[in-house]
Write an enzyme that holds these catalytic residues in place. Structure first.
Site, short mmCIF file in Angstrom:
data_model
loop_
_atom_site.label_atom_id
_atom_site.label_comp_id
_atom_site.label_asym_id
_atom_site.label_seq_id
_atom_site.Cartn_x
_atom_site.Cartn_y
_atom_site.Cartn_z
N HIS A 1 0.87 -1.18 0.00
CA HIS A 1 0.00 0.00 0.00
C HIS A 1 0.91 1.23 0.00
O HIS A 1 2.15 1.09 -0.05
CB HIS A 1 -0.94 -0.03 1.20
CG HIS A 1 -0.27 -0.26 2.52
ND1 HIS A 1 0.66 0.62 3.05
CD2 HIS A 1 -0.34 -1.28 3.41
CE1 HIS A 1 1.09 0.16 4.21
NE2 HIS A 1 0.52 -1.01 4.44
N HIS B 1 4.13 1.23 2.12
CA HIS B 1 5.30 0.55 1.55
C HIS B 1 5.94 1.42 0.45
O HIS B 1 7.15 1.53 0.36
CB HIS B 1 4.90 -0.78 0.92
CG HIS B 1 4.31 -1.77 1.87
ND1 HIS B 1 2.96 -2.01 1.95
CD2 HIS B 1 4.88 -2.59 2.80
CE1 HIS B 1 2.72 -2.93 2.86
NE2 HIS B 1 3.87 -3.31 3.39
N GLN C 1 6.96 4.20 10.59
CA GLN C 1 6.63 4.58 11.97
C GLN C 1 5.34 3.89 12.44
O GLN C 1 5.10 3.78 13.63
CB GLN C 1 6.51 6.11 12.06
CG GLN C 1 6.07 6.65 13.42
CD GLN C 1 7.02 6.26 14.55
OE1 GLN C 1 8.22 6.10 14.34
NE2 GLN C 1 6.47 6.06 15.74
N MET D 1 -2.61 3.15 7.17
CA MET D 1 -2.59 2.09 6.16
C MET D 1 -1.96 0.82 6.71
O MET D 1 -0.98 0.87 7.44
CB MET D 1 -1.83 2.56 4.92
CG MET D 1 -2.61 3.57 4.14
SD MET D 1 -2.06 3.66 2.44
CE MET D 1 -3.04 5.08 1.91
#
Lengths: 281, 281
Positions: free
Chosen positions: A34, A37, A148, A184
């Site tokens: 997503h 990445h 993070q 996400m």
């Protein structure tokens, strides 16, 4: 972009890159890409001469009761995404390539792996540090990129790098969110429409915490109580923990101070979701 | 020969060597050099462009009851020996340089670290694998040299290298013995003259085992019984274990077969001594 399945072939390719003086960036992933990445890959693309994306759903970081089998996979889609974003190598090893039949060695980071998600996932971080150490030794990157979103993973991997003297830099990339602020995650695909709406309370509760702190609140328990009340108003969201802790030691704080991590985990339907914010005082 | 105390300085030196295309050999030691150590260094000198000898008495591989404090140390003597044998770098870090005050990360090899010496030294090999992993990451050698005297250490480190994908070769150098066949060890300095004479029974018992096998004996228990009888005839030698095991898995064998390790440990006075032979059938 080269798609590579074996350690030997990847090492041969990277040896040449290194000999030519090129810097190497590694983006370790479990695939089903997503925007989170892709942000890691874009950052690596900006900062390094060679971008290696690893795509491996690592069995040792899942407990038997967890979603290793059902974890979403779509290799062709992932391949297109990685290629479009400019990755040079997509490393997709088999389980047999990664773990010898009699694998016996694990990297264990003590204490900080037992808190937060470690409390309900006692072997998870040992699986993570072991696969990441292996990838570091295989790729020998100059920089490695982590999101993070997985705040505890970031803290644990940074500690491993310091303690074991890996000669590389960990780059932490901010959490990427959907338009409605949901963090996400490949696991968001598990959510029904109704669950997805209720899951928004997770990022809302973190924003509520931030507002409380901005308006002067420092007492961690008061902040946690208000977050919990918000989250518990959503019947399909089952809170696992809220932590307000030091962002280096992951020790719980009674008062918000220094670099504070506010992190939470909740089960929403079949999906175990995590989210966090870091407050710098 | 450069004497170096910090990781940063060593890395700077070795980076230049690597960029110049030179191969690097690492000899990890705890100092108080004897011919065994020097043989490791000579072999590295023959095979590598750059020889790095590390000299560090690693506290994490000693139990509180063991001889960390009294372990023999003589830096000036060691420095001369390493220089004479042609080492390029002598790396002598302080404890503070090696372990951060809040060190939390350990490399653990399961199962094979619990057998043989691991039975009485349950945390020893975790200390060994952790310091060796750190040294591998600091030095990034092409080859690393270990003595067959520490047979279990060799098996454990080879397993770690395979399981964690360290990109280097482990070179095992035969045990060096005194004229009377006592295996060389820094701990031999603990022996009184009388103890030293009795300690010869250890290598004698291994040679006796070899003779039994050469003459057709295969039953491990019979061999162990004869070895034990020999050793117990020496009142100052307190046998800890005799193992006849597979030299890769360290699993006890009922019959001598394949590559068999015959290993033993005994306390002689203050010294805990080990010795072994490998029989290839």
């Amino acid at each position: 972009m080269k798609v590579i399945n074996t350690i030997k072939e990847l090492r041969q390719g990277l040896k040449k890159e290194r000999q030519a003086g090129r810097t190497i960036g590694l983006v370790p992933t479990m695939g089903y890409f997503h925007e989170g990445h892709l942000e890691l890959m874009r950052r690596a693309r900006e900062e390094c001469d060679v971008v290696v994306v690893s795509l491996y759903v690592n069995p040792t970081q899942f407990a038997p009761s967890e979603d290793f089998e059902s974890y979403p996979r779509d290799f062709e889609r992932d391949k297109k995404f990685a290629e479009n974003v400019g990755a040079d190598y997509l490393f997709c090893p088999s389980n047999a390539e990664i773990y010898l039949p009699n694998h016996l060695t694990y990297v264990e980071v003590e204490k900080i792996t037992k808190r937060l998600c470690g409390a309900s996932r006692p072997h998870h971080f040992q699986g993570v540090t072991t696969i990441v150490a292996k990838l570091f030794n295989i790729v020998m990157p100059d920089k490695a990129y982590f999101g993070q979103k997985d705040a505890q993973q970031v803290v644990v991997i940074k500690k491993m790098v310091d303690d074991l003297n890996f000669d590389l830099e960990i780059v932490v990339v901010p959490t990427v969110r959907e338009e409605d602020d949901l963090a996400m995650s490949s696991r968001n695909t598990y959510l029904s429409d109704a669950e997805r709406v209720e899951a928004l309370v997770l990022s809302e509760s973190l924003q509520h915490a931030k507002r409380l702190i901005d308006s002067g609140e420092r007492i961690a328990q008061k902040i946690k109580d208000e977050m919990q009340e918000l989250i518990e108003s959503k019947p399909q969201v089952n809170l696992e923990y809220i932590s307000i802790c030091d962002n280096r030691t992951l020790e719980e704080l009674s008062r918000v101070q220094g670099e504070t991590l506010i992190a939470l985990a909740a089960k929403v339907g079949k999906a175990r979701l995590i989210d966090n914010i870091v407050i710098k005082m």
